[in-house]
Motif scaffolding. Sequence first.
Motif, PDB file in Angstrom:
ATOM      1  N   PRO A 111     -29.781  -3.405  -7.273  1.00  0.00           N
ATOM      2  CA  PRO A 111     -30.861  -2.550  -7.809  1.00  0.00           C
ATOM      3  C   PRO A 111     -31.836  -2.219  -6.683  1.00  0.00           C
ATOM      4  N   MET A 112     -31.710  -1.025  -6.136  1.00  0.00           N
ATOM      5  CA  MET A 112     -32.432  -0.678  -4.922  1.00  0.00           C
ATOM      6  C   MET A 112     -33.949  -0.663  -5.115  1.00  0.00           C
ATOM      7  N   ALA A 113     -34.421  -0.231  -6.271  1.00  0.00           N
ATOM      8  CA  ALA A 113     -35.871  -0.171  -6.493  1.00  0.00           C
ATOM      9  C   ALA A 113     -36.472  -1.571  -6.410  1.00  0.00           C
ATOM     10  N   GLU A 114     -35.841  -2.519  -7.051  1.00  0.00           N
ATOM     11  CA  GLU A 114     -36.373  -3.884  -7.081  1.00  0.00           C
ATOM     12  C   GLU A 114     -36.258  -4.568  -5.719  1.00  0.00           C
ATOM     13  N   ILE A 115     -35.090  -4.439  -5.078  1.00  0.00           N
ATOM     14  CA  ILE A 115     -34.884  -5.130  -3.800  1.00  0.00           C
ATOM     15  C   ILE A 115     -35.786  -4.536  -2.716  1.00  0.00           C
ATOM     16  N   THR A 116     -36.008  -3.198  -2.768  1.00  0.00           N
ATOM     17  CA  THR A 116     -36.875  -2.559  -1.780  1.00  0.00           C
ATOM     18  C   THR A 116     -38.315  -3.013  -1.949  1.00  0.00           C
ATOM     19  N   THR A 117     -38.758  -3.108  -3.213  1.00  0.00           N
ATOM     20  CA  THR A 117     -40.130  -3.553  -3.491  1.00  0.00           C
ATOM     21  C   THR A 117     -40.360  -4.967  -2.978  1.00  0.00           C
ATOM     22  N   GLN A 118     -39.423  -5.857  -3.256  1.00  0.00           N
ATOM     23  CA  GLN A 118     -39.583  -7.254  -2.829  1.00  0.00           C
ATOM     24  C   GLN A 118     -39.517  -7.379  -1.309  1.00  0.00           C
ATOM     25  N   TYR A 119     -38.646  -6.612  -0.694  1.00  0.00           N
ATOM     26  CA  TYR A 119     -38.506  -6.674   0.770  1.00  0.00           C
ATOM     27  C   TYR A 119     -39.792  -6.219   1.448  1.00  0.00           C
ATOM     28  N   ILE A 120     -40.333  -5.087   1.009  1.00  0.00           N
ATOM     29  CA  ILE A 120     -41.565  -4.561   1.610  1.00  0.00           C
ATOM     30  C   ILE A 120     -42.735  -5.498   1.322  1.00  0.00           C
ATOM     31  N   GLY A 172     -39.176  -5.267  15.020  1.00  0.00           N
ATOM     32  CA  GLY A 172     -38.857  -3.875  14.752  1.00  0.00           C
ATOM     33  C   GLY A 172     -37.650  -3.703  13.857  1.00  0.00           C
ATOM     34  N   GLU A 173     -36.664  -4.626  13.943  1.00  0.00           N
ATOM     35  CA  GLU A 173     -35.458  -4.489  13.130  1.00  0.00           C
ATOM     36  C   GLU A 173     -35.769  -4.616  11.638  1.00  0.00           C
ATOM     37  N   TYR A 174     -36.827  -5.379  11.289  1.00  0.00           N
ATOM     38  CA  TYR A 174     -37.215  -5.499   9.877  1.00  0.00           C
ATOM     39  C   TYR A 174     -37.773  -4.169   9.381  1.00  0.00           C
ATOM     40  N   LEU A 175     -38.523  -3.503  10.225  1.00  0.00           N
ATOM     41  CA  LEU A 175     -39.103  -2.215   9.827  1.00  0.00           C
ATOM     42  C   LEU A 175     -38.026  -1.142   9.709  1.00  0.00           C
ATOM     43  N   VAL A 176     -37.023  -1.199  10.611  1.00  0.00           N
ATOM     44  CA  VAL A 176     -35.914  -0.248  10.534  1.00  0.00           C
ATOM     45  C   VAL A 176     -35.152  -0.437   9.231  1.00  0.00           C
ATOM     46  N   THR A 177     -34.921  -1.680   8.860  1.00  0.00           N
ATOM     47  CA  THR A 177     -34.209  -1.952   7.608  1.00  0.00           C
ATOM     48  C   THR A 177     -35.030  -1.510   6.407  1.00  0.00           C
ATOM     49  N   ALA A 178     -36.346  -1.699   6.472  1.00  0.00           N
ATOM     50  CA  ALA A 178     -37.211  -1.240   5.385  1.00  0.00           C
ATOM     51  C   ALA A 178     -37.094   0.265   5.206  1.00  0.00           C
ATOM     52  N   SER A 179     -37.055   0.978   6.317  1.00  0.00           N
ATOM     53  CA  SER A 179     -36.901   2.433   6.259  1.00  0.00           C
ATOM     54  C   SER A 179     -35.554   2.807   5.641  1.00  0.00           C
ATOM     55  N   MET A 180     -34.505   2.047   5.998  1.00  0.00           N
ATOM     56  CA  MET A 180     -33.174   2.313   5.440  1.00  0.00           C
ATOM     57  C   MET A 180     -33.161   2.081   3.937  1.00  0.00           C
ATOM     58  N   LEU A 181     -33.821   1.011   3.482  1.00  0.00           N
ATOM     59  CA  LEU A 181     -33.867   0.720   2.043  1.00  0.00           C
ATOM     60  C   LEU A 181     -34.583   1.833   1.274  1.00  0.00           C
ATOM     61  N   VAL A 182     -35.681   2.297   1.825  1.00  0.00           N
ATOM     62  CA  VAL A 182     -36.431   3.384   1.169  1.00  0.00           C
ATOM     63  C   VAL A 182     -35.576   4.645   1.110  1.00  0.00           C
ATOM     64  N   ASN A 183     -34.829   4.913   2.171  1.00  0.00           N
ATOM     65  CA  ASN A 183     -33.964   6.094   2.211  1.00  0.00           C
ATOM     66  C   ASN A 183     -32.867   6.008   1.153  1.00  0.00           C
ATOM     67  N   ILE A 184     -32.240   4.818   1.038  1.00  0.00           N
ATOM     68  CA  ILE A 184     -31.190   4.637   0.028  1.00  0.00           C
ATOM     69  C   ILE A 184     -31.776   4.780  -1.375  1.00  0.00           C
ATOM     70  N   LYS A 185     -32.947   4.179  -1.565  1.00  0.00           N
ATOM     71  CA  LYS A 185     -33.618   4.271  -2.873  1.00  0.00           C
ATOM     72  C   LYS A 185     -33.907   5.717  -3.238  1.00  0.00           C
ATOM     73  N   SER A 186     -34.358   6.497  -2.262  1.00  0.00           N
ATOM     74  CA  SER A 186     -34.667   7.907  -2.520  1.00  0.00           C
ATOM     75  C   SER A 186     -33.413   8.690  -2.898  1.00  0.00           C
ATOM     76  N   LYS A 187     -32.308   8.423  -2.192  1.00  0.00           N
ATOM     77  CA  LYS A 187     -31.061   9.123  -2.492  1.00  0.00           C
ATOM     78  C   LYS A 187     -30.585   8.823  -3.912  1.00  0.00           C
ATOM     79  N   MET A 188     -30.804   7.584  -4.361  1.00  0.00           N
ATOM     80  CA  MET A 188     -30.337   7.217  -5.698  1.00  0.00           C
ATOM     81  C   MET A 188     -31.235   7.794  -6.794  1.00  0.00           C
ATOM     82  N   LEU A 189     -32.482   8.077  -6.442  1.00  0.00           N
ATOM     83  CA  LEU A 189     -33.394   8.648  -7.434  1.00  0.00           C
ATOM     84  C   LEU A 189     -33.227  10.157  -7.558  1.00  0.00           C
ATOM     85  N   LEU A 190     -32.717  10.801  -6.499  1.00  0.00           N
ATOM     86  CA  LEU A 190     -32.528  12.252  -6.546  1.00  0.00           C
ATOM     87  C   LEU A 190     -31.379  12.600  -7.482  1.00  0.00           C
ATOM     88  N   PRO A 191     -31.488  13.701  -8.237  1.00  0.00           N
ATOM     89  CA  PRO A 191     -30.375  14.102  -9.113  1.00  0.00           C
ATOM     90  C   PRO A 191     -29.159  14.500  -8.304  1.00  0.00           C
TER      91      PRO A 191
END
Length: 261
Positions: A42-51, A66-85
């Motif tokens: 569940p990307m919304a939940e895992i992204t929220t907890q990670y951030i 820096g690698e933690y911030l890069v991964t955070a950006s990746m999680l947000v990107n995946i979350k956005s793709k899943m929310l888009l129709p």
Amino acid sequence: MMMENKLSPTNELLFKVPAFEGPLDLLLHLIKKNQMDIYDIPMAEITTQYIEYLHQLKKLQLDVAGEYLVTASMLVNIKSKMLLPNEQATNETVEESEDPRDELVQQLILHQTFQEAAQNMRGYADERMKLYPREPALLPEDAKLGKLDPDGADLAQLQKAFARLLAKRKVERPVVRKIQPERYFLKDQINYLEKLVFNAKRPIEFSEIFAPEAELELVVTTFLALLELVKQGAIKATQSENLGPIELVSGELNAIKSSQN
């Protein structure tokens, strides 16, 4: 919350921050803690907890790699793709689009595999630490360990020594076999060994007559030449102590030839 806090004996607030080896390690911890399906994250939940975890680190004035911030950006990107129709979802003729989580899932599974392997290795190391090797015992004076007869070599013992040498070479450098015309001849190796031992100013060890990088065909031909010279009496193999090195010296036949000259 990822942080544990408690009061110390001096009533100071202490924080215990779990140590992670990288962002994937943190993600696996969150997935296991929340009993999530790694194949259906569940990307919304895992992204929220990670951030939220990264924010807690900043509040504690801890550096965030820096690698933690890069991964955070990746999680947000995946979350956005899943929310888009999904525009392709309405078209039944178009195959199902690729899940944006697939690459992340593969990375997590691979990281988890290495984690388990490392844990197993640590377990093996712990078990090994419980073992204490026994000190080598002294050899009995009357032990019969196959020492060569001082008056002459036992050909069977030479064959055993040759087998041990081949086994060692196989472990250190695997033998590559190729079918090719014969290039090494027994007569040539007999002449080579006879001159080598006869002209040497010291006994030559058995292993010295075999070059480390010599091909298997040359090694075998050289050994056969040695056996022939030992039979003829041109070379004598001796062993001064049990389990000691086998030494090659010029034999009686060469001594006769030398006296005649």
